[in-house]
Design a protein around this motif. Structure first.
Motif, PDB file in Angstrom:
ATOM      1  N   LEU A 122       5.698 -19.690  40.622  1.00 29.02           N
ATOM      2  CA  LEU A 122       4.902 -20.003  41.629  1.00 29.02           C
ATOM      3  C   LEU A 122       5.531 -20.357  42.786  1.00 29.02           C
ATOM      4  CD1 LEU A 122       2.580 -19.733  39.561  1.00 29.02           C
ATOM      5  CD2 LEU A 122       2.574 -18.124  40.471  1.00 29.02           C
ATOM      6  N   SER A 123       6.554 -21.875  41.693  1.00 30.25           N
ATOM      7  CA  SER A 123       7.027 -22.407  43.016  1.00 30.25           C
ATOM      8  C   SER A 123       6.956 -22.464  44.457  1.00 30.25           C
ATOM      9  CB  SER A 123       7.739 -24.288  42.481  1.00 30.25           C
ATOM     10  OG  SER A 123       8.474 -23.592  42.300  1.00 30.25           O
ATOM     11  N   VAL A 124       7.767 -21.204  44.063  1.00 31.32           N
ATOM     12  CA  VAL A 124       8.626 -20.283  44.992  1.00 31.32           C
ATOM     13  C   VAL A 124       7.406 -19.740  46.416  1.00 31.32           C
ATOM     14  CG1 VAL A 124      10.295 -18.622  46.562  1.00 31.32           C
ATOM     15  CG2 VAL A 124      10.931 -19.884  44.426  1.00 31.32           C
ATOM     16  N   LEU A 125       6.528 -19.147  45.498  1.00 29.39           N
ATOM     17  CA  LEU A 125       5.441 -18.747  45.947  1.00 29.39           C
ATOM     18  C   LEU A 125       4.814 -19.409  46.727  1.00 29.39           C
ATOM     19  CD1 LEU A 125       4.629 -15.820  43.271  1.00 29.39           C
ATOM     20  CD2 LEU A 125       5.458 -15.606  45.916  1.00 29.39           C
ATOM     21  N   PHE A 126       3.974 -20.666  46.273  1.00 27.40           N
ATOM     22  CA  PHE A 126       3.899 -22.259  46.690  1.00 27.40           C
ATOM     23  C   PHE A 126       4.210 -22.584  48.410  1.00 27.40           C
ATOM     24  CE2 PHE A 126       0.029 -24.790  45.728  1.00 27.40           C
ATOM     25  CZ  PHE A 126      -0.378 -24.075  44.476  1.00 27.40           C
ATOM     26  N   GLU A 127       5.506 -22.212  48.322  1.00 26.34           N
ATOM     27  CA  GLU A 127       6.576 -22.500  49.174  1.00 26.34           C
ATOM     28  C   GLU A 127       6.008 -21.730  50.250  1.00 26.34           C
ATOM     29  OE1 GLU A 127      10.535 -23.190  49.311  1.00 26.34           O
ATOM     30  OE2 GLU A 127      10.251 -23.950  48.024  1.00 26.34           O
ATOM     31  N   GLN A 128       5.854 -20.343  49.644  1.00 25.22           N
ATOM     32  CA  GLN A 128       6.566 -19.147  51.415  1.00 25.22           C
ATOM     33  C   GLN A 128       4.802 -18.979  51.876  1.00 25.22           C
ATOM     34  OE1 GLN A 128       9.419 -17.124  51.429  1.00 25.22           O
ATOM     35  NE2 GLN A 128       8.014 -16.230  53.336  1.00 25.22           N
ATOM     36  N   PHE A 129       3.968 -19.095  50.142  1.00 26.75           N
ATOM     37  CA  PHE A 129       2.607 -18.349  50.653  1.00 26.75           C
ATOM     38  C   PHE A 129       1.333 -19.266  51.006  1.00 26.75           C
ATOM     39  CE2 PHE A 129       4.715 -15.150  49.489  1.00 26.75           C
ATOM     40  CZ  PHE A 129       4.652 -13.712  50.726  1.00 26.75           C
ATOM     41  N   GLY A 130       1.561 -20.824  50.452  1.00 28.32           N
ATOM     42  CA  GLY A 130       0.429 -21.531  50.205  1.00 28.32           C
ATOM     43  C   GLY A 130       0.044 -22.982  51.236  1.00 28.32           C
ATOM     44  N   GLY A 131       1.456 -23.063  51.946  1.00 25.51           N
ATOM     45  CA  GLY A 131       1.483 -24.193  52.858  1.00 25.51           C
ATOM     46  C   GLY A 131       0.890 -25.694  52.210  1.00 25.51           C
ATOM     47  N   ALA A 132       1.770 -26.304  52.742  1.00 29.44           N
ATOM     48  CA  ALA A 132       2.370 -28.497  52.680  1.00 29.44           C
ATOM     49  C   ALA A 132       0.412 -28.250  51.796  1.00 29.44           C
ATOM     50  CB  ALA A 132       2.685 -29.067  53.841  1.00 29.44           C
ATOM     51  N   GLU A 133      -0.540 -27.981  51.833  1.00 28.61           N
ATOM     52  CA  GLU A 133      -1.996 -28.564  52.165  1.00 28.61           C
ATOM     53  C   GLU A 133      -2.379 -27.964  50.951  1.00 28.61           C
ATOM     54  OE1 GLU A 133      -3.536 -30.803  54.667  1.00 28.61           O
ATOM     55  OE2 GLU A 133      -1.928 -30.878  55.077  1.00 28.61           O
ATOM     56  N   SER A 134      -2.318 -26.896  50.225  1.00 26.24           N
ATOM     57  CA  SER A 134      -2.716 -25.978  49.804  1.00 26.24           C
ATOM     58  C   SER A 134      -2.778 -26.271  47.653  1.00 26.24           C
ATOM     59  CB  SER A 134      -1.367 -24.831  49.190  1.00 26.24           C
ATOM     60  OG  SER A 134      -2.482 -24.248  48.602  1.00 26.24           O
TER      61      SER A 134
END
Ligand SMILES: Nc1nc2c(c(=O)[nH]1)N[C@H]1C(S)=C(S)[C@@H](COP(=O)(O)O)O[C@H]1N2
Ligand SMILES: [Mo]
Length: 188
Positions: free
Chosen positions: A101-113
């Motif tokens: 999920l950390s990779v999905l955060f990086e790929q799709f979440g954006g720094a503010e997510s």
């Protein structure tokens, strides 16, 4: 340097079409398909490895809410990891493989997510805060014991918490975060 000059695409036949028509089309394809096809204006360099298949779920960007309908290859192209866990629902050890999920955060979440909401096909919903992802290697699991999970058995994708590796993960608190049959993941 390999040129694919002749690609036969066999037509799909509906049951109501006559055998004659089917054979005529097949014959014409085989006879004239090759010779009438033009040489490509390019050389093949790398073969296509990303095979876009049926979308299995939607991910929504935390930056601008753009929806991405993703298939298994797109998820796997982000890299996969695996670990075993004593699954509280299967009541046995299962080796899960999936995308962190950390990779999905990086790929799709954006720094503010700050979090990601996980929605399932039965409308079950959980929101996973970013600090869970920073503390533990949570998985968006695609495979259980080496096989893709069918929808009929919690698939195609489910959230896994690494209970065995992190004993502080109290099941009474974290069991509800094991969402399965995921349909949509909006980052917030
Ligand atoms: N898709 C989906 N995932 C889910 C649920 C659900 O209803 N739907 N229930 C959650 C909750 S609250 C718990 S405690 C566990 C166990 O659900 P079960 O008791 O129905 O097996 O699954 C979690 N994951
Ligand atoms: Mo629950």
């Amino acid at each position: 340097m390999r040129r694919e000059r002749c690609v036969h695409r066999l037509p799909t036949f509906s049951a109501y079409r006559s055998t004659f028509l089917a054979l005529a089309i097949l014959g014409a394809t085989l006879l004239f398909g090759c010779s009438s096809e033009r040489d490509p204006d390019y050389l093949d360099v790398k073969p296509r490895t990303l095979n876009v298949g049926d979308p299995i779920m939607r991910i929504r960007s935390g930056v601008n809410d753009t929806p991405f309908d993703v298939d298994i290859s797109i998820l796997e192209s982000l890299g996969t990891v695996s670990y075993s866990v004593d699954d509280p629902y299967e009541l046995t050890d299962v080796e899960y493989e999936g995308v962190l999920l950390s990779v999905l955060f990086e790929q799709f979440g954006g720094a503010e997510s700050k979090s990601v909401t996980i929605l399932a096909i039965d409308d079950y919903t959980q929101t996973i805060p970013r600090d869970h992802i920073e503390k533990w290697p949570l998985l968006l699991a695609l495979k259980a014991n080496g096989s893709y999970s069918p929808r009929s058995h919690r698939g195609p994708v489910m959230i896994i918490y690494p209970y065995d590796q992190y004993p502080e993960l109290d099941p009474t608190i974290y069991d509800p975060f094991w969402v399965w049959q995921i349909s949509d993941m909006p980052f917030n």
